[in-house]
Design an enzyme around this catalytic site. Structure first.
Site, PDB file in Angstrom:
ATOM      1  N   ASP A 193       6.385  11.190  -5.213  1.00 45.80           N
ATOM      2  CA  ASP A 193       5.739  10.069  -5.586  1.00 45.80           C
ATOM      3  C   ASP A 193       6.484   8.968  -5.960  1.00 45.80           C
ATOM      4  O   ASP A 193       7.469   8.980  -6.964  1.00 45.80           O
ATOM      5  CB  ASP A 193       4.733  10.389  -6.969  1.00 45.80           C
ATOM      6  N   ASN A 210      10.018   3.486   4.513  1.00 52.07           N
ATOM      7  CA  ASN A 210       8.802   2.969   5.016  1.00 52.07           C
ATOM      8  C   ASN A 210       7.838   2.964   3.822  1.00 52.07           C
ATOM      9  O   ASN A 210       6.803   2.051   3.675  1.00 52.07           O
ATOM     10  CB  ASN A 210       8.013   3.994   6.031  1.00 52.07           C
ATOM     11  N   TYR A 237       3.947  -7.338  -4.698  1.00 52.64           N
ATOM     12  CA  TYR A 237       4.519  -6.680  -3.689  1.00 52.64           C
ATOM     13  C   TYR A 237       5.093  -7.585  -2.761  1.00 52.64           C
ATOM     14  O   TYR A 237       6.289  -7.285  -2.197  1.00 52.64           O
ATOM     15  CB  TYR A 237       3.104  -6.300  -2.923  1.00 52.64           C
ATOM     16  N   LYS A 270       9.038  -6.777  -1.855  1.00 46.02           N
ATOM     17  CA  LYS A 270       9.618  -6.949  -0.706  1.00 46.02           C
ATOM     18  C   LYS A 270      10.775  -7.990   0.031  1.00 46.02           C
ATOM     19  O   LYS A 270      11.611  -7.728   0.346  1.00 46.02           O
ATOM     20  CB  LYS A 270       8.442  -7.179   0.431  1.00 46.02           C
ATOM     21  N   THR A 310      -3.739  -0.147  10.396  1.00 46.92           N
ATOM     22  CA  THR A 310      -3.821   1.073  10.044  1.00 46.92           C
ATOM     23  C   THR A 310      -4.864   1.336   8.959  1.00 46.92           C
ATOM     24  O   THR A 310      -5.603   0.439   8.787  1.00 46.92           O
ATOM     25  CB  THR A 310      -2.220   1.284   9.072  1.00 46.92           C
TER      26      THR A 310
END
Length: 239
Positions: free
Chosen positions: A61, A88, A145, A149, A180
């Protein structure tokens, strides 16, 4: 052209599904031996590993700060070293600190751990998966997020510069919208919102996991041997 990937031992995080699974399979087709990392989807990871000859699945994790060291040690013990890394794994946990750990701190830790394990003089490649939100304004829901990134891209550039003399290449891909299961949203059962999002893409479709995997494997291969510090956008013409 020979990709130079045959026999290379490459760890792919988040490889049980989506972009990671497609990347693992394509690397295997090029002759690489792949470490298939997963968090909870053990059965799916086993399917991917079974499709990649000689490969093995590893659980960790990466929202846990202790996980990168454990994962890298397990992979290197199994493989006898490491030749490449694809960071990834990512996502948007409810907690901002976990979001930063998963999308920035753990990939950076894995890069640094891999650097310490790369064979001297043989060269190696790292490919990090960023996101189109790293380069533009994002919604409040994606604030942590997007910051993570963007920070990952800068960390990649810094390491590309520092490690270039040793022949270690560090690049990023920056995907746009990808079709996805992560884009099956609870508040969008008929996918109307997703289709509206795709309508803003100049090529009028979402990327497939294979589209992004092809770019990752290119950057990991000898075909990209003079590329480092690059952020390669895979977004159908979208800025």
């Amino acid at each position: 052209m020979d990709s130079g990937l045959r026999g290379k031992h490459i760890l792919v995080t988040g490889a049980a599904r989506g972009i990671g699974a497609a990347t693992a399979r394509l690397l295997a087709r090029e002759g690489a031996v792949v470490g298939v990392h997963f968090v909870r989807a053990q059965a799916a990871a086993a399917v991917v590993a079974a499709a990649c000859p000689g490969s093995c699945a590893f659980q960790a994790d990466l929202a846990d700060p202790a996980a990168p060291a454990v994962l890298m040690a397990a992979f290197c013990a199994w493989a006898g070293g490491i030749d490449g890394l694809v960071n990834n794994a990512g996502g948007v946990p409810a907690d901002a600190a976990a979001t930063f750990q998963l999308n920035f701190a753990s990939p950076v830790a894995l890069m640094d751990l891999a650097h310490g394990q790369f064979a001297v003089g043989k060269g190696a490649a790292i490919v990090n998966v960023s996101s189109i939100v790293a380069g533009r304004a994002a919604s409040p829901r994606l604030d942590a997020y997007a910051q993570a990134k963007a920070a990952l891209e800068q960390a990649s550039r810094n390491r590309a510069l520092a490690w270039a003399p040793a022949g270690i290449r560090v690049n990023c891909v920056r995907p746009g919208v990808v079709d996805t299961d992560l884009n099956v949203w609870p508040d969008d059962p008929d996918r109307a919102k997703f289709q509206a999002r795709i309508a803003r893409v100049p090529m009028s479709r979402a990327a497939t996991p294979d589209d992004v995997a092809a770019a990752i494997v290119f950057l990991a291969s000898d075909a990209a041997s003079y590329m480092t510090g690059t952020v390669l956008k895979i977004a159908g013409g979208e800025d």
